[in-house]
Design an enzyme around this catalytic site. Structure first.
Site, PDB file in Angstrom:
ATOM      1  N   SER A 168       1.683  -7.926  -0.774  1.00  0.00           N
ATOM      2  CA  SER A 168       2.509  -8.878  -0.019  1.00  0.00           C
ATOM      3  C   SER A 168       1.822 -10.210   0.258  1.00  0.00           C
ATOM      4  CB  SER A 168       3.027  -8.254   1.271  1.00  0.00           C
ATOM      5  OG  SER A 168       1.993  -8.108   2.205  1.00  0.00           O
ATOM      6  N   GLN A 169       0.504 -10.328  -0.017  1.00  0.00           N
ATOM      7  CA  GLN A 169      -0.108 -11.659   0.072  1.00  0.00           C
ATOM      8  C   GLN A 169       0.484 -12.582  -0.998  1.00  0.00           C
ATOM      9  OE1 GLN A 169      -1.719  -8.851  -0.657  1.00  0.00           O
ATOM     10  NE2 GLN A 169      -3.485  -9.129  -1.998  1.00  0.00           N
ATOM     11  N   THR A 220       1.567  -4.629   4.084  1.00  0.00           N
ATOM     12  CA  THR A 220       1.419  -4.902   5.515  1.00  0.00           C
ATOM     13  C   THR A 220       0.911  -6.316   5.812  1.00  0.00           C
ATOM     14  OG1 THR A 220      -0.795  -3.943   5.505  1.00  0.00           O
ATOM     15  CG2 THR A 220       1.032  -2.473   6.083  1.00  0.00           C
ATOM     16  N   ASP A 221       0.310  -6.982   4.819  1.00  0.00           N
ATOM     17  CA  ASP A 221      -0.318  -8.283   5.090  1.00  0.00           C
ATOM     18  C   ASP A 221       0.666  -9.346   5.588  1.00  0.00           C
ATOM     19  OD1 ASP A 221      -2.613  -7.083   4.290  1.00  0.00           O
ATOM     20  OD2 ASP A 221      -2.928  -8.303   2.494  1.00  0.00           O
ATOM     21  N   THR A 250       0.820  -1.215   0.000  1.00  0.00           N
ATOM     22  CA  THR A 250       0.000   0.000   0.000  1.00  0.00           C
ATOM     23  C   THR A 250       0.853   1.265   0.000  1.00  0.00           C
ATOM     24  OG1 THR A 250      -1.768  -1.164   1.123  1.00  0.00           O
ATOM     25  CG2 THR A 250      -1.804   1.201   1.323  1.00  0.00           C
ATOM     26  N   TYR A 256      -8.152   0.697  -3.670  1.00  0.00           N
ATOM     27  CA  TYR A 256      -6.975   1.219  -4.371  1.00  0.00           C
ATOM     28  C   TYR A 256      -6.186   0.044  -4.905  1.00  0.00           C
ATOM     29  CZ  TYR A 256      -4.649  -0.443  -0.211  1.00  0.00           C
ATOM     30  OH  TYR A 256      -4.203  -1.248   0.794  1.00  0.00           O
ATOM     31  N   LYS A 268       0.057  -8.034  12.778  1.00  0.00           N
ATOM     32  CA  LYS A 268      -0.975  -7.097  12.308  1.00  0.00           C
ATOM     33  C   LYS A 268      -2.250  -7.362  13.094  1.00  0.00           C
ATOM     34  CE  LYS A 268      -2.939  -5.220   8.045  1.00  0.00           C
ATOM     35  NZ  LYS A 268      -3.005  -5.307   6.574  1.00  0.00           N
ATOM     36  N   GLU A 320      -2.615 -30.208  30.124  1.00  0.00           N
ATOM     37  CA  GLU A 320      -2.886 -31.630  30.299  1.00  0.00           C
ATOM     38  C   GLU A 320      -3.484 -32.292  29.062  1.00  0.00           C
ATOM     39  OE1 GLU A 320      -5.913 -29.125  30.556  1.00  0.00           O
ATOM     40  OE2 GLU A 320      -4.327 -28.935  32.023  1.00  0.00           O
TER      41      GLU A 320
END
Ligand code: GLU
Length: 346
Positions: free
Chosen positions: A78-79, A111-112, A32, A45, A184, A305
């Site tokens: 970035s995905q 940012t992802d 972004t 966007y 994030k 446990e």
């Protein structure tokens, strides 16, 4: 005479070194911060549009902080981050620092998956010089774009002598966040990142860092992971746990030839019988299993446990960070005790 020349020479070198600005390389990957919208107040966007040169030009006074060089590594959302790009980032930074070609590195990133790239480099770049990752939640064309100030702060931080040997840092919204804990925590707000277990390392103020704490974990120069000659990383996947989860996903992962599986468990790293059965199959095939949790803070330790003590636990590494640490741990060992030791130290 000779003595006087020596003193003058010394003074010139001193003056030059005092006036010389730090050399900072910006490695741009997209996101972004490089995004563009058709309207200044528009929510939708396109990320990864602007070049690093255009981004640098949009930040007033940034050239006063450092001698800057921008390199466009890729321009993606970035995905779509790939192992190939992580290895390229590692090699580029390792090369820059090994040959003293710069004093610090800034990475611009979507940012992802920013926290994942940060943690990968935190575990692999074995140098003390600063590496700072930043991005933006609003595109560059927004009415109040956050990218320019984030980039200004990132360059200022990478230029600071105080930033040495602190591991890879994320700078967003004035916060300095450590790669081992940052995540994030908001999908849309500019205050999107936090360190849920330990809190921020510090803040940026007037272009200077104010540090509150140090990372308690091994990182960068003290990392044992040497990936210099590695061309592909072990394959590690995440299985998500939820109410009446079926065995479809776990069976597919086990049959896919994965080297390791991280369980994003419910609560303290728990999972139901369907997943448990799949994990048994994984264990029988020599696939390493690490228990983590889908809960943001608190982590998973051995003090419960309800689970199988054969699986190492991730402590407070979230599943996406645990997956990266497991990937690197498997380049060294397939022994669960050794994997557990690694999870305790990083
Ligand atoms: N999904 C995109 C990415 O991670 C844009 C999100 C962002 O950068 O904030 O690159």
């Amino acid at each position: 005479m000779y003595k006087r020349l020596l003193i003058v020479g010394f003074l010139i070198i001193l003056a030059l070194s005092l006036s010389a600005k730090p050399r900072i390389v910006i490695l741009a990957t997209g996101g972004t911060i490089a995004g563009s919208a058709s309207g200044a107040a528009q929510a939708s966007y396109q990320p990864g549009v602007l070049s690093i040169q255009q981004i640098i030009a949009s930040v007033p006074d940034i050239e006063q902080l450092a001698e800057l060089k921008g390199i466009q590594v890729c321009n993606i959302s970035s995905q779509n981050m790939e192992e190939r790009i992580w290895l390229e980032l590692f090699k580029t930074i390792d090369n820059l620092f090994t040959h003293d070609l710069c004093d610090g590195v800034v990475i611009t990133h979507g940012t992802d998956t920013m926290e994942e790239t940060a943690y990968f480099l935190n575990l692999t770049v074995r140098h003390t010089k600063p590496i700072v990752i930043t991005g933006a939640m609003r595109p560059a064309t927004s009415l109040s774009a956050d990218g320019p100030f984030n980039l200004y702060n990132a360059v200022a931080l990478a230029s600071s002598p105080e930033a040495q040997n602190r591991g890879v840092m994320v700078v967003m919204n004035d916060y300095i966040l450590s790669a081992d804990d940052v995540t994030k925590t908001n999908t849309v707000n500019p205050n999107a990142f936090s360190c849920p277990n330990y809190g921020p390392l510090g803040i940026m103020r007037d272009g200077l860092p104010i540090f509150f704490r140090e990372s308690p974990f091994r990182h960068t120069a003290s990392s044992e992971f040497n990936i210099t000659n590695i061309v592909s990383l072990p394959k590690t996947e995440i299985i998500y746990s939820y109410a009446f989860a079926s065995d479809v996903a776990i069976n597919a992962i086990v049959d896919s030839g994965a080297d390791g599986i991280v369980v994003a468990g419910v609560g303290h790293g728990n999972y139901n019988r369907a997943i448990s059965k799949g994990l048994e199959k994984a264990f029988a095939r020599g696939i390493m299993v690490v228990r983590s949790s889908r809960i943001a803070a608190g982590g998973v330790d051995q003090a419960a446990e309800e689970y199988d003590t054969r699986w190492p636990v991730s402590y407070n590494k979230n599943p996406q960070k645990a997956r990266i640490l497991l990937m690197l741990a498997l380049t060294k060992s397939k022994d669960s005790k050794e994997i557990q030791r690694i999870f305790k130290e990083y």
